[in-house]
Write an enzyme that holds these catalytic residues in place. Structure first.
Site, short mmCIF file in Angstrom:
data_model
loop_
_atom_site.label_atom_id
_atom_site.label_comp_id
_atom_site.label_asym_id
_atom_site.label_seq_id
_atom_site.Cartn_x
_atom_site.Cartn_y
_atom_site.Cartn_z
N ARG A 186 0.83 -1.21 0.00
CA ARG A 186 0.00 0.00 0.00
C ARG A 186 0.87 1.26 0.00
NH1 ARG A 186 -5.10 1.52 -1.34
NH2 ARG A 186 -6.20 2.71 0.24
N THR A 217 -8.57 1.27 -10.32
CA THR A 217 -8.11 -0.02 -9.80
C THR A 217 -8.28 -1.17 -10.80
OG1 THR A 217 -8.76 0.87 -7.64
CG2 THR A 217 -8.21 -1.43 -7.68
N THR A 219 -3.78 -0.59 -7.74
CA THR A 219 -4.49 0.68 -7.93
C THR A 219 -3.57 1.89 -8.00
OG1 THR A 219 -6.30 2.00 -7.00
CG2 THR A 219 -4.75 1.09 -5.42
N GLU A 248 -5.68 4.56 -7.33
CA GLU A 248 -6.84 5.19 -6.71
C GLU A 248 -7.79 5.76 -7.76
OE1 GLU A 248 -9.63 5.62 -4.60
OE2 GLU A 248 -9.22 7.71 -5.03
N GLU A 275 -3.50 8.14 -3.71
CA GLU A 275 -4.04 7.24 -2.67
C GLU A 275 -4.27 7.92 -1.33
OE1 GLU A 275 -5.83 4.03 -3.11
OE2 GLU A 275 -4.10 4.13 -4.43
N ASP A 296 -7.66 8.43 0.20
CA ASP A 296 -8.41 7.35 0.87
C ASP A 296 -8.40 7.54 2.40
OD1 ASP A 296 -9.30 6.07 -1.36
OD2 ASP A 296 -8.04 4.30 -1.17
N GLY A 340 -13.36 -0.98 -7.92
CA GLY A 340 -14.68 -0.40 -7.67
C GLY A 340 -14.77 0.43 -6.41
N GLY A 341 -13.64 0.95 -5.88
CA GLY A 341 -13.72 1.74 -4.64
C GLY A 341 -14.33 0.90 -3.54
#
Ligand code: GLY
Length: 605
Positions: free
Chosen positions: A136, A427, A445, A447, A464, A467, A512-513
């Protein structure tokens, strides 16, 4: 007769007679009819190889691709073909992932790439162990909790935060690719980057999806010269079927082929990334070369939840994916979804309410557990989930004031306020099974579509950090997912491997978030409860409930459930729901399914 009217006429009789298999097949056929695959540019994907053409035809027909030895399913045929070549040459799923991801970063640059982050769950056939790797993006050390607030402490508008350098976190994908290859790779690292290098040098045909997104995002993409020159050569948007070369990307990959991930995180590439972020016109960020040089992939224990005598396993914090998918399934464990079937509005009411309860917990408790205490085990404890299941009533939606976080057992006592953050989908998801029995499921991703819109060295940089919750506190309490230096933003990505008696039976995931969670949970239910094959499960029209409205996929039979769901107390909304599910079922053979809502395929041998 549509799905809903069949239920109204004779629900018990229908399901007693039809068996779930038939109901699944009917609904899935409606899905295949309703959710048309994106049109391919004439002569583009089909010309890659006869196998690709066959895979595209299989997807269009709504049937899974089958194979005996290996399989790869991902969002673009060029990337899938690259992975297939690696698997055919005896490579592992880890080797193939490197090839697939580096090609995706070229041909689907809006969704993932070197400038982003990813989560991986991997089944090692030799040790029979599941491992997750956290690649991440990470908040820069200079970032403060108020990064996304104005001078008055008010949250910025979403796109004011996204576009530019402010939203860019330290990328994790290059380090993740290297780490997984070191751990499970069999072939040499350098040549795995060749398919992407060759395609970047020689050019690839711009896909209809990429062309459409470039056309629609002109104002934002044009704010930065490098990005504008790439997507709008001579001021004109690249068109579907245009040959697009990316020599700078090829050069970056050559440096990584020779020098590994170090070539990305230190030296000239790192300096260029940092300068691009810190000098972004109008909205500079705070990423530094120190952030890049200290980036680490984190190996974490998978989160597994029992469902229908299977173990559904995935990525724990900082992703909320496996915990929330697991909470939805665990809450529904005692509900006879197989008997109720996919044609029943009550089925979707129960799934929708289980999702709402899970999202209430997600909003309050889930964040990067390296930074905030979390009731991680408590959230998926079977006793807690059956307590939550006790709140559900068949045939009547929960009232709004009943959709509140529960009180799971804590590892440490702590009180958080509910999260306020917005995640929009881009993503990509990759599922791979190799000929040795290893399985990889990775969601990747940058984002938002095109991330921060900043491009450097042939790839886009992520946004990102958006988020994170833009607010740090609510009602005098801190928000678990607030931004802190070095922290990883909460994700919804849910790369999943489903196990049965210690063996993998399904690899699945989606973009898809925060709707990823609904797409993945629903597809697992379709496969395990309704016995749909993976292509039927992926095709099945979407009904997604996070909080608030019940989203029904417009133009599909899912919309027919609207009146019944409204009558039960939901507010419903029809909209496009562009998942990108890629799944492989592992049994006596391999069966692959690719989402008709995007351009991907499954390919196997
Ligand atoms: N940015 C999408 C996610 O991580 O869920």
């Amino acid at each position: 007769m549509n799905a809903f009217s069949r239920k109204e006429l004779s629900p018990k009789l229908f399901f007693a007679l039809s068996a779930v298999l038939l109901a699944g097949a009917v609904f899935a056929q409606q899905a295949a009819d309703a959710v048309a695959p994106e049109a391919a540019t004439e002569g583009s994907f089909e010309e890659i190889s006869p196998a690709v053409a066959e895979a595209l035809a299989s997807k269009a027909a709504g049937t899974p691709v089958t194979a005996q030895n290996w399989m790869v399913a991902a969002a673009n045929p060029h990337a899938v073909q690259a992975g297939a070549s690696v698997l055919e040459a005896g490579g592992t799923a880890a080797d193939a992932l490197v090839a697939v991801q580096t090609v995706l970063g070229l041909v689907e640059p809006q969704s993932s790439g070197l400038g982003g982050g990813a989560f991986l769950i991997y089944f090692d056939a030799e040790t029979r162990a599941l491992t997750t790797m956290d690649g991440r993006e990470t908040a820069p050390l200079e970032a403060t909790p108020r990064l996304f607030q104005d001078d008055a402490g008010e949250p910025l508008q979403f796109f004011d935060a996204v576009v530019g350098g402010r939203s860019v976190g330290t990328p994790g994908t290059p380090a993740l690719l290297e780490a997984l290859h070191r751990r499970w790779g069999k072939l040499a690292w350098g040549p795995l980057l060749d398919p992407a290098i060759e395609l970047a040098d020689g050019g690839f045909a711009v896909s209809p999806r990429l062309a459409g997104l470039v056309e629609n995002d002109k104002e934002r993409l044009s704010r930065f010269e490098t990005t504008a020159n790439f997507f709008y050569p001579n001021g004109v948007a690249v068109q579907a079927g245009d040959t697009l070369q990316n020599p700078e990307y090829a050069e970056t990959l050559r440096a990584m082929a020779a020098g590994g991930a170090d070539a990305f995180y230190t030296g000239e590439i790192a300096t260029d990334i940092v300068q691009t972020v810190r000098n972004a016109p109008g909205n500079p960020g705070v990423l530094s070369t120190l952030d890049l040089s200290i980036y680490q992939v984190k190996e974490r224990a998978p989160v597994c939840v029992s469902y229908r005598a299977h173990d559904v396993c995935g990525m724990g914090p900082p992703s909320s994916g496996a915990l929330t998918v697991g909470q939805i399934l665990g809450t529904l464990e005692g509900v006879d979804l197989a008997g109720m079937g996919p044609e029943s509005a009550t089925t979707w009411q129960m799934i929708g309410d289980a999702s709402r309860l899970a999202f209430a917990d997600r909003g309050r408790y889930m964040a990067d557990a390296d930074f905030v205490p979390m009731p991680k085990m408590g959230l998926v404890d079977p006793d807690y989930l059956s307590e939550r299941a006790g709140l559900l009533t068949e045939g009547a939606a929960l009232t709004e004031d009943a959709v509140v976080p529960g009180a799971p057992d804590w590892d440490h006592a702590q009180l958080w306020a509910d999260d306020i953050s917005l995640e929009l989908p881009s993503t990509s998801h990759i599922s791979i099974v190799d000929s040795y029995g290893n399985v990889a499921s990775m969601t990747t991703t940058i984002e938002n579509g095109f991330g921060s819109r900043l491009m450097v060295r042939g790839f886009l940089l992520n946004n990102e950090l958006t988020d994170f919750s833009f607010k740090t506190h609510a009602d005098g309490l801190p928000i678990a997912n607030r931004l802190e230096p070095g922290k990883r933003p909460r994700s919804s990505m849910a790369p999943t491997i489903v196990m049965k008696d210690g063996a993998p039976v399904l690899a699945i995931g989606s973009p898809g978030g925060s709707r990823i969670i609904g797409y993945v949970a629903k597809s697992i239910i379709a496969h395990l409860d309704w016995r749909m094959d993976v292509q039927q499960a992926v095709d099945l029209p979407h009904l997604v409930n996070r909080f608030g409205t019940y989203d029904l996929e417009e133009g599909t039979s899912a919309a027919d459930f609207g009146p019944a769901l409204e009558e039960m107390g939901f507010e419903v909304n029809q909209r496009g729901l562009t998942s990108g599910l890629h799944a492989i079922a592992i049994g006596s053979d391999l069966q692959g399914g690719a989402d008709p809502r995007r351009e991907g395929i499954a390919l196997g041998e």
